[in-house]
Design a protein around this motif. Structure first.
Motif, PDB file in Angstrom:
ATOM      1  N   ILE A   1       1.047 -25.210  32.405  1.00  0.00           N
ATOM      2  CA  ILE A   1       1.545 -26.552  31.616  1.00  0.00           C
ATOM      3  C   ILE A   1       0.843 -26.511  30.331  1.00  0.00           C
ATOM      4  CG2 ILE A   1       1.131 -29.166  31.662  1.00  0.00           C
ATOM      5  CD1 ILE A   1       1.829 -28.985  34.622  1.00  0.00           C
ATOM      6  N   GLU A   2      -0.643 -26.202  30.371  1.00  0.00           N
ATOM      7  CA  GLU A   2      -1.650 -26.135  29.197  1.00  0.00           C
ATOM      8  C   GLU A   2      -1.192 -25.100  28.054  1.00  0.00           C
ATOM      9  OE1 GLU A   2      -6.132 -25.302  28.083  1.00  0.00           O
ATOM     10  OE2 GLU A   2      -5.680 -25.538  30.069  1.00  0.00           O
ATOM     11  N   LYS A   3      -0.779 -23.901  28.710  1.00  0.00           N
ATOM     12  CA  LYS A   3      -0.342 -22.937  27.696  1.00  0.00           C
ATOM     13  C   LYS A   3       0.996 -23.207  26.991  1.00  0.00           C
ATOM     14  CE  LYS A   3      -2.767 -19.077  30.045  1.00  0.00           C
ATOM     15  NZ  LYS A   3      -2.700 -17.692  30.415  1.00  0.00           N
ATOM     16  N   PHE A   4       1.629 -23.733  27.720  1.00  0.00           N
ATOM     17  CA  PHE A   4       3.168 -24.066  27.189  1.00  0.00           C
ATOM     18  C   PHE A   4       3.162 -25.292  26.277  1.00  0.00           C
ATOM     19  CE2 PHE A   4       7.162 -26.844  27.485  1.00  0.00           C
ATOM     20  CZ  PHE A   4       8.144 -25.784  27.029  1.00  0.00           C
ATOM     21  N   ASN A   5       2.401 -26.285  26.675  1.00  0.00           N
ATOM     22  CA  ASN A   5       2.187 -27.431  25.538  1.00  0.00           C
ATOM     23  C   ASN A   5       1.422 -26.821  24.301  1.00  0.00           C
ATOM     24  OD1 ASN A   5       3.580 -29.307  27.211  1.00  0.00           O
ATOM     25  ND2 ASN A   5       1.559 -29.815  28.247  1.00  0.00           N
ATOM     26  N   THR A   6       0.646 -25.988  24.224  1.00  0.00           N
ATOM     27  CA  THR A   6      -0.042 -25.431  23.209  1.00  0.00           C
ATOM     28  C   THR A   6       1.020 -24.602  22.063  1.00  0.00           C
ATOM     29  OG1 THR A   6      -2.312 -25.305  24.118  1.00  0.00           O
ATOM     30  CG2 THR A   6      -1.644 -23.964  22.278  1.00  0.00           C
ATOM     31  N   TYR A   7       1.988 -23.968  23.136  1.00  0.00           N
ATOM     32  CA  TYR A   7       2.991 -23.107  22.357  1.00  0.00           C
ATOM     33  C   TYR A   7       3.841 -24.045  21.865  1.00  0.00           C
ATOM     34  CZ  TYR A   7       6.525 -19.524  21.653  1.00  0.00           C
ATOM     35  OH  TYR A   7       7.324 -18.763  21.357  1.00  0.00           O
ATOM     36  N   ARG A   8       4.502 -25.168  22.514  1.00  0.00           N
ATOM     37  CA  ARG A   8       5.258 -26.174  22.143  1.00  0.00           C
ATOM     38  C   ARG A   8       4.903 -26.896  20.987  1.00  0.00           C
ATOM     39  NH1 ARG A   8       5.322 -31.185  22.774  1.00  0.00           N
ATOM     40  NH2 ARG A   8       3.490 -31.210  24.274  1.00  0.00           N
ATOM     41  N   GLN A   9       3.720 -27.309  20.938  1.00  0.00           N
ATOM     42  CA  GLN A   9       3.251 -28.310  19.766  1.00  0.00           C
ATOM     43  C   GLN A   9       3.151 -27.214  18.402  1.00  0.00           C
ATOM     44  OE1 GLN A   9      -0.561 -29.320  21.204  1.00  0.00           O
ATOM     45  NE2 GLN A   9       0.234 -30.995  22.523  1.00  0.00           N
ATOM     46  N   ASP A  10       2.969 -26.159  18.749  1.00  0.00           N
ATOM     47  CA  ASP A  10       2.953 -25.127  17.349  1.00  0.00           C
ATOM     48  C   ASP A  10       4.435 -24.815  16.976  1.00  0.00           C
ATOM     49  OD1 ASP A  10       0.164 -24.962  17.318  1.00  0.00           O
ATOM     50  OD2 ASP A  10       0.144 -22.983  18.466  1.00  0.00           O
ATOM     51  N   TYR A  11       5.002 -24.562  17.942  1.00  0.00           N
ATOM     52  CA  TYR A  11       6.849 -24.357  17.570  1.00  0.00           C
ATOM     53  C   TYR A  11       7.334 -25.730  16.984  1.00  0.00           C
ATOM     54  CZ  TYR A  11      11.613 -23.083  18.478  1.00  0.00           C
ATOM     55  OH  TYR A  11      12.816 -22.977  18.219  1.00  0.00           O
ATOM     56  N   GLU A  12       7.106 -26.806  17.619  1.00  0.00           N
ATOM     57  CA  GLU A  12       7.655 -27.959  17.243  1.00  0.00           C
ATOM     58  C   GLU A  12       7.156 -28.563  15.749  1.00  0.00           C
ATOM     59  OE1 GLU A  12       9.238 -30.156  21.527  1.00  0.00           O
ATOM     60  OE2 GLU A  12       7.452 -30.719  20.132  1.00  0.00           O
ATOM     61  N   SER A  13       5.916 -28.231  15.765  1.00  0.00           N
ATOM     62  CA  SER A  13       5.139 -28.417  14.337  1.00  0.00           C
ATOM     63  C   SER A  13       5.899 -27.794  13.155  1.00  0.00           C
ATOM     64  CB  SER A  13       3.802 -27.982  14.274  1.00  0.00           C
ATOM     65  OG  SER A  13       3.305 -28.289  13.121  1.00  0.00           O
ATOM     66  N   GLU A  14       6.544 -26.401  13.444  1.00  0.00           N
ATOM     67  CA  GLU A  14       7.050 -25.424  12.482  1.00  0.00           C
ATOM     68  C   GLU A  14       8.408 -25.945  12.128  1.00  0.00           C
ATOM     69  OE1 GLU A  14       6.804 -21.663  13.665  1.00  0.00           O
ATOM     70  OE2 GLU A  14       4.627 -21.628  13.478  1.00  0.00           O
ATOM     71  N   GLN A  15       9.121 -26.455  13.317  1.00  0.00           N
ATOM     72  CA  GLN A  15      10.363 -26.896  13.129  1.00  0.00           C
ATOM     73  C   GLN A  15      10.739 -28.394  12.900  1.00  0.00           C
ATOM     74  OE1 GLN A  15      12.913 -24.536  13.634  1.00  0.00           O
ATOM     75  NE2 GLN A  15      11.259 -23.078  13.895  1.00  0.00           N
ATOM     76  N   GLY A  16       9.730 -29.085  12.711  1.00  0.00           N
ATOM     77  CA  GLY A  16       9.827 -30.497  12.547  1.00  0.00           C
ATOM     78  C   GLY A  16      10.423 -31.199  13.732  1.00  0.00           C
ATOM     79  N   LEU A  17      10.140 -30.852  14.961  1.00  0.00           N
ATOM     80  CA  LEU A  17      10.619 -31.646  16.159  1.00  0.00           C
ATOM     81  C   LEU A  17       9.312 -32.400  17.001  1.00  0.00           C
ATOM     82  CD1 LEU A  17      12.752 -28.492  17.323  1.00  0.00           C
ATOM     83  CD2 LEU A  17      13.494 -30.614  16.113  1.00  0.00           C
ATOM     84  N   ASN A  18      10.096 -33.208  17.664  1.00  0.00           N
ATOM     85  CA  ASN A  18       8.870 -33.779  18.615  1.00  0.00           C
ATOM     86  C   ASN A  18       9.661 -34.232  20.007  1.00  0.00           C
ATOM     87  OD1 ASN A  18       6.969 -35.173  19.671  1.00  0.00           O
ATOM     88  ND2 ASN A  18       7.108 -37.060  18.473  1.00  0.00           N
ATOM     89  N   SER A  19       9.619 -33.420  21.061  1.00  0.00           N
ATOM     90  CA  SER A  19      10.198 -33.565  22.440  1.00  0.00           C
ATOM     91  C   SER A  19       9.451 -34.515  23.246  1.00  0.00           C
ATOM     92  CB  SER A  19      10.230 -32.223  22.762  1.00  0.00           C
ATOM     93  OG  SER A  19       8.816 -31.521  23.265  1.00  0.00           O
ATOM     94  N   GLU A  20       8.200 -34.922  22.709  1.00  0.00           N
ATOM     95  CA  GLU A  20       7.394 -36.039  23.523  1.00  0.00           C
ATOM     96  C   GLU A  20       8.049 -37.312  23.475  1.00  0.00           C
ATOM     97  OE1 GLU A  20       3.418 -36.231  22.284  1.00  0.00           O
ATOM     98  OE2 GLU A  20       3.106 -33.967  22.467  1.00  0.00           O
ATOM     99  N   GLU A  21       8.863 -37.592  22.434  1.00  0.00           N
ATOM    100  CA  GLU A  21       9.721 -38.864  22.649  1.00  0.00           C
ATOM    101  C   GLU A  21      10.976 -38.774  23.340  1.00  0.00           C
ATOM    102  OE1 GLU A  21      10.622 -39.654  18.311  1.00  0.00           O
ATOM    103  OE2 GLU A  21       8.655 -39.843  17.733  1.00  0.00           O
ATOM    104  N   GLY A  22      11.322 -37.627  23.854  1.00  0.00           N
ATOM    105  CA  GLY A  22      12.506 -37.421  24.725  1.00  0.00           C
ATOM    106  C   GLY A  22      13.655 -37.522  24.061  1.00  0.00           C
ATOM    107  N   PHE A  23      14.796 -37.083  24.696  1.00  0.00           N
ATOM    108  CA  PHE A  23      16.170 -37.223  23.876  1.00  0.00           C
ATOM    109  C   PHE A  23      17.047 -37.174  25.161  1.00  0.00           C
ATOM    110  CE2 PHE A  23      14.233 -32.938  23.905  1.00  0.00           C
ATOM    111  CZ  PHE A  23      15.147 -32.148  24.461  1.00  0.00           C
TER     112      PHE A  23
END
Length: 352
Positions: free
Chosen positions: A268-290
């Motif tokens: 979970i920790e590794k995934f969230n670190t990877y996710r935050q970097d990825y979404e920062s580059e793509q201008g996304l935010n999955s924490e808000e849900g969809f």
């Protein structure tokens, strides 16, 4: 959701456009193309049948949206309320298309600009403008009966009604944000002039976009991070747990995904670190849900493999929905005598 079943083709302008590099020129129509009822139905189906996806785009421009040529031409057509300016603005589109047709491999062809009524967009009735191009000509056989009643086969070249090379459908919705449109989009070097240089559109970040992006990010995490520590069996299980989460839920929740798919705190920790970097580059935010797009899940599912491919020409197939359970009946090990890895598979009986 978009429905085109009741859409009506009201008018169409037909022009010819060539390749500017080859100095082929263009030919503009002097009037809207005359259509009888039969041709109206044939063209309507020809233009609209290819739009089966749910990927929405919008016009864009780096400084001022009104400087996007096709956006401005469409805006004038919609504001004229009807087809009064369709011919004039379609000629402007023709000239603009010719100016950007500067790749040596771009084929000349026919440009159609059509006006539709009674399209349904998210439950609202709306008009739409269609811009289409045909390039490929197929060989057909025409059956002719001569004066002696003998049948003759005459070869002819023409447009295949099941093949529309390029096209877009612009809905009269969200004008200030660049409208909303569908594309017939074959992603290749030769066709990018259509989407980038001619239309200048970008993908709308809707639920389908967020669903696809998160699944793609999950696949990349598996290849780049998860694969460094786990074998192929565990990678297949992880990927299928991901796709199953999206298949079984209507809305995405990051906390639930972490617990149901990743489970272990270290991942979970590794995934969230990877996710935050990825979404920062793509201008996304999955924490808000969809809301999860089932269309996007079906589209991305083909990228999530359920096969273990081994270098001994053996493949082990795991059912997508039951990959995690199936993996419980597999055991991986290493045979010292042969110097080879192995999978041991447990079962009750063979099934025909």
């Amino acid at each position: 959701m978009i429905q085109l079943n009741e859409a009506q083709l009201k008018a169409v302008a037909l022009h010819k456009v060539g390749n500017k590099v080859h100095d082929e020129g263009y030919t503009a129509a002097e009037a809207l193309y005359p259509m009888d009822e039969q041709l109206q139905v044939i063209l309507r189906d020809f233009f609209l049948r290819p739009f089966k996806n749910e990927e929405l785009f919008k016009f864009t421009h780096p400084t001022d949206l009104t400087l996007n040529e096709v956006y401005t031409y469409c805006q004038r057509i919609f504001q004229a309320i009807g087809t009064g300016s369709l011919l004039e603005e379609s000629i402007n589109m023709l000239k603009h298309l010719y100016e950007v047709s500067i790749h040596p491999q771009i084929h000349g062809g026919e440009l159609y600009v059509a006006y539709f009524r009674d399209c349904e967009y998210e439950g609202r009735e709306t008009d739409a403008i269609g811009i289409f191009k045909t390039e490929t000509k197929d060989l057909f056989l025409r059956l002719v009966e001569d004066p002696s009643n003998e049948l003759q086969l005459v070869p002819e070249q023409g447009i295949n009604l099941k093949k529309l090379d390029k096209g877009c459908l612009i809905f009269n919705q969200f004008e200030e944000d660049g409208y909303s449109l569908l594309l017939i989009n074959k992603d290749s070097e030769e066709t990018r002039y259509w989407t980038e240089d001619f239309l200048n559109v970008v993908r709308i970040q809707d639920n389908a976009y967020h669903t696809e992006s998160f699944l793609e990010m999950t696949r990349e995490f598996c290849d780049e991070v998860f694969a460094q520590e786990e074998d192929k069996k565990e990678q297949v299980v992880f990927m299928n747990k991901s796709i199953n989460y999206f298949s079984q839920n209507k809305a995405f929740d990051l906390g639930a995904f972490n617990q149901e798919v990743l489970g272990r705190p270290e991942y979970i920790e590794k995934f969230n670190t990877y996710r935050q970097d990825y979404e920062s580059e793509q201008g996304l935010n999955s924490e808000e849900g969809f809301a999860i797009s089932k269309y996007a899940v079906r589209r991305k599912k083909k990228d999530f493999k359920s096969i273990l491919k081994l270098d001994t020409q053996i493949e082990i197939h795991l059912k997508t929905k039951d990959a995690e359970q199936a993996a419980d009946f597999m055991e991986r090990g290493f045979d010292e005598m042969r110097g080879l890895h192995y999978y041991k598979v447990f079962f009750n009986q063979e099934i025909e």
